[in-house]
Design a protein around this motif. Structure first.
Motif, PDB file in Angstrom:
ATOM      1  N   GLY A  27      36.767  40.126  38.703  1.00  0.00           N
ATOM      2  CA  GLY A  27      37.820  40.626  37.841  1.00  0.00           C
ATOM      3  C   GLY A  27      38.625  39.468  37.297  1.00  0.00           C
ATOM      4  O   GLY A  27      38.514  38.330  37.764  1.00  0.00           O
ATOM      5  N   ILE A  28      39.444  39.743  36.298  1.00  0.00           N
ATOM      6  CA  ILE A  28      40.324  38.745  35.701  1.00  0.00           C
ATOM      7  C   ILE A  28      41.742  39.291  35.731  1.00  0.00           C
ATOM      8  O   ILE A  28      41.987  40.432  35.315  1.00  0.00           O
ATOM      9  CB  ILE A  28      39.928  38.412  34.251  1.00  0.00           C
ATOM     10  N   THR A  29      42.669  38.489  36.232  1.00  0.00           N
ATOM     11  CA  THR A  29      44.069  38.887  36.152  1.00  0.00           C
ATOM     12  C   THR A  29      44.511  38.754  34.698  1.00  0.00           C
ATOM     13  O   THR A  29      44.292  37.726  34.056  1.00  0.00           O
ATOM     14  CB  THR A  29      44.952  38.016  37.057  1.00  0.00           C
ATOM     15  N   THR A  30      45.109  39.816  34.182  1.00  0.00           N
ATOM     16  CA  THR A  30      45.365  39.898  32.747  1.00  0.00           C
ATOM     17  C   THR A  30      46.431  38.903  32.299  1.00  0.00           C
ATOM     18  O   THR A  30      47.363  38.576  33.027  1.00  0.00           O
ATOM     19  CB  THR A  30      45.814  41.310  32.353  1.00  0.00           C
ATOM     20  N   SER A  31      46.255  38.442  31.082  1.00  0.00           N
ATOM     21  CA  SER A  31      47.208  37.560  30.422  1.00  0.00           C
ATOM     22  C   SER A  31      47.138  37.862  28.935  1.00  0.00           C
ATOM     23  O   SER A  31      46.085  37.700  28.317  1.00  0.00           O
ATOM     24  CB  SER A  31      46.859  36.097  30.690  1.00  0.00           C
ATOM     25  N   ILE A  68      55.065  41.648  39.506  1.00  0.00           N
ATOM     26  CA  ILE A  68      53.702  42.018  39.858  1.00  0.00           C
ATOM     27  C   ILE A  68      53.233  43.214  39.043  1.00  0.00           C
ATOM     28  O   ILE A  68      52.040  43.369  38.764  1.00  0.00           O
ATOM     29  CB  ILE A  68      53.579  42.290  41.380  1.00  0.00           C
ATOM     30  N   GLU A  69      54.171  44.054  38.621  1.00  0.00           N
ATOM     31  CA  GLU A  69      53.811  45.217  37.792  1.00  0.00           C
ATOM     32  C   GLU A  69      53.286  44.797  36.423  1.00  0.00           C
ATOM     33  O   GLU A  69      52.605  45.587  35.745  1.00  0.00           O
ATOM     34  CB  GLU A  69      55.026  46.136  37.623  1.00  0.00           C
ATOM     35  N   ASP A  70      53.592  43.545  36.011  1.00  0.00           N
ATOM     36  CA  ASP A  70      53.120  43.052  34.712  1.00  0.00           C
ATOM     37  C   ASP A  70      51.693  42.517  34.777  1.00  0.00           C
ATOM     38  O   ASP A  70      51.080  42.275  33.738  1.00  0.00           O
ATOM     39  CB  ASP A  70      54.029  41.907  34.228  1.00  0.00           C
ATOM     40  N   ILE A  71      51.181  42.304  35.984  1.00  0.00           N
ATOM     41  CA  ILE A  71      49.880  41.665  36.153  1.00  0.00           C
ATOM     42  C   ILE A  71      48.862  42.721  36.576  1.00  0.00           C
ATOM     43  O   ILE A  71      48.998  43.355  37.626  1.00  0.00           O
ATOM     44  CB  ILE A  71      49.965  40.540  37.194  1.00  0.00           C
ATOM     45  N   LEU A  72      47.856  42.895  35.772  1.00  0.00           N
ATOM     46  CA  LEU A  72      46.789  43.857  36.046  1.00  0.00           C
ATOM     47  C   LEU A  72      45.477  43.102  36.260  1.00  0.00           C
ATOM     48  O   LEU A  72      45.384  41.903  35.972  1.00  0.00           O
ATOM     49  CB  LEU A  72      46.649  44.842  34.886  1.00  0.00           C
ATOM     50  N   VAL A  73      44.487  43.802  36.767  1.00  0.00           N
ATOM     51  CA  VAL A  73      43.168  43.190  36.956  1.00  0.00           C
ATOM     52  C   VAL A  73      42.144  43.962  36.135  1.00  0.00           C
ATOM     53  O   VAL A  73      42.057  45.196  36.209  1.00  0.00           O
ATOM     54  CB  VAL A  73      42.756  43.165  38.440  1.00  0.00           C
TER      55      VAL A  73
END
Length: 363
Positions: A110-114, A132-137
């Motif tokens: 997976g990739i942590t979103t940016s 942490i709520e801003d970072i999705l996978v």
């Protein structure tokens, strides 16, 4: 000599807090000739052949878990909301590769979103704050159904940083993940192997205790210390190197400057007689060491020192750059210095030294 294969297997193992079973298997693989048992928390206990012989018990501790993540929710578009297992700084997380493991044991990248700069407003470009709520996978799925039915990923599944161990022979530098604290696990194994043939000559009974779930509140050691009931302990820790941030003379955890001897942190004030003894060993055996008084941080020593009795604990650290992030560096020679210090400290113990460290010669 430091066995790089042990470090490689331990570093590469999947083992976020609460999900350390791959680390347990790696420990089993490399603890040849030792008596092993584990418990329901993935804590592992190692003893030398023949078991305890009624001598004072010296516990070798290191935690086996690593900082990682857990799936908190699955969004309609297939992105995974996450929570952290352990202490990350949020700004280090976006745009990295992770490995997600489903309940069937299958793993997926997976990739942590940016968000690409093209989609950021001027205000967003100027704001580096993250929750942490801003970072999705993103695992490459396009819907919640695909995630759950094709990938079989569910809420509660764990994930870890996607990093593979490497060693640079020219400069003696190791690169990988989870050096906090798979390096400590390796030190337990190598210390016990080095002393196996001499166990009858030792003044102590050795017990290696690989503790789970340290990164979420030193939970594993709460159990291991009660099980082992040590009289003395050595804690191994992949300590955060500070040589990238502080000038020489102020930095206290420097690559290629030897084992760190920790005097104090937020969890424990070290036994000064144990520290003096470690200094004597280092000086007499030519083992490089560096002293540290930490303004923050903690180790399993805090729990061990208060279990059943006052337990003197020697905290030995391997300088490791960028712990609690995806990528770490450490020096092979510092690992060797840490193992050498532990081995010689244990070899040199006798009844008189133990009584002195335990302050039984005062009254």
């Amino acid at each position: 000599m430091v066995d790089l294969k042990v470090i490689e297997d331990l570093s590469n193992a999947f083992g976020p807090s609460g999900f350390e079973e791959d680390v347990v298997r790696a420990i089993r693989k490399h603890c040849t000739g030792m008596n092993l048992r584990n418990d329901a928390m993935h804590n592992v206990y190692a003893e030398l052949p023949g078991g305890r012989k009624g001598r004072p018990v010296l516990m070798l501790d290191a935690h086996s878990d690593e900082c990682g993540f857990m799936v908190q929710a699955i969004q309609e578009n297939g992105l995974l909301s996450i929570v952290t297992l352990g202490g990350f700084h949020m700004t280090s997380l976006p745009a990295h590769s992770v490995i997600v493991r489903n309940s069937e044991g299958k793993t997926f990248k997976g990739i942590t979103t940016s968000k690409p700069v093209h989609f950021l407003t001027a205000a967003q470009k100027a704001d580096n704050s993250l929750a942490i709520e801003d970072i999705l996978v993103d695992v490459g799925a396009c819907s919640r159904e695909e995630v759950t039915e094709v990938y079989k990923i569910q809420v509660g599944d764990p994930m870890m940083p996607d990093v593979t161990f490497e060693y640079n022979e020219e400069n003696g530098i190791c690169y990988g993940k989870a050096f906090d604290n798979r390096l400590g696990c390796m030190c337990i194994i190598e210390t016990m192997k080095a002393l196996m043939a001499q166990q009858d000559k030792l003044a102590v009974d050795l017990v290696g205790a690989f503790a789970s779930q340290e990164e979420v509140g030193t939970r594993g050691v709460t159990v291991t210390a009660q099980q082992v009931k040590p009289d003395l302990a050595i804690v191994f820790e992949g300590s955060p190197a500070d040589d990238s941030y502080f000038r020489p003379g102020i930095a206290q955890c420097v690559l290629k400057k030897g084992v760190q001897i920790r005097h104090m942190d937020n969890s424990y004030v070290s036994n000064p007689e144990y520290i003096r003894y470690a200094h004597e060993i280092g000086n007499s055996h030519g083992i490089k060491y560096q002293d540290a008084v930490r303004r923050g941080g903690s180790t399993d020593a805090g729990k061990i020192s208060l279990t059943y009795q006052a337990v003197p604990v020697l905290v030995l650290g391997i300088p490791s750059r960028y712990v609690h992030s995806h990528y770490n560096f450490c020096a092979k020679e510092d690992i060797q210095a840490t193992v050498d210090m532990a081995v010689e400290v244990i070899r040199g113990l006798d009844e008189e030294k133990i009584r002195h460290i335990m302050r039984q010669d005062i009254l």
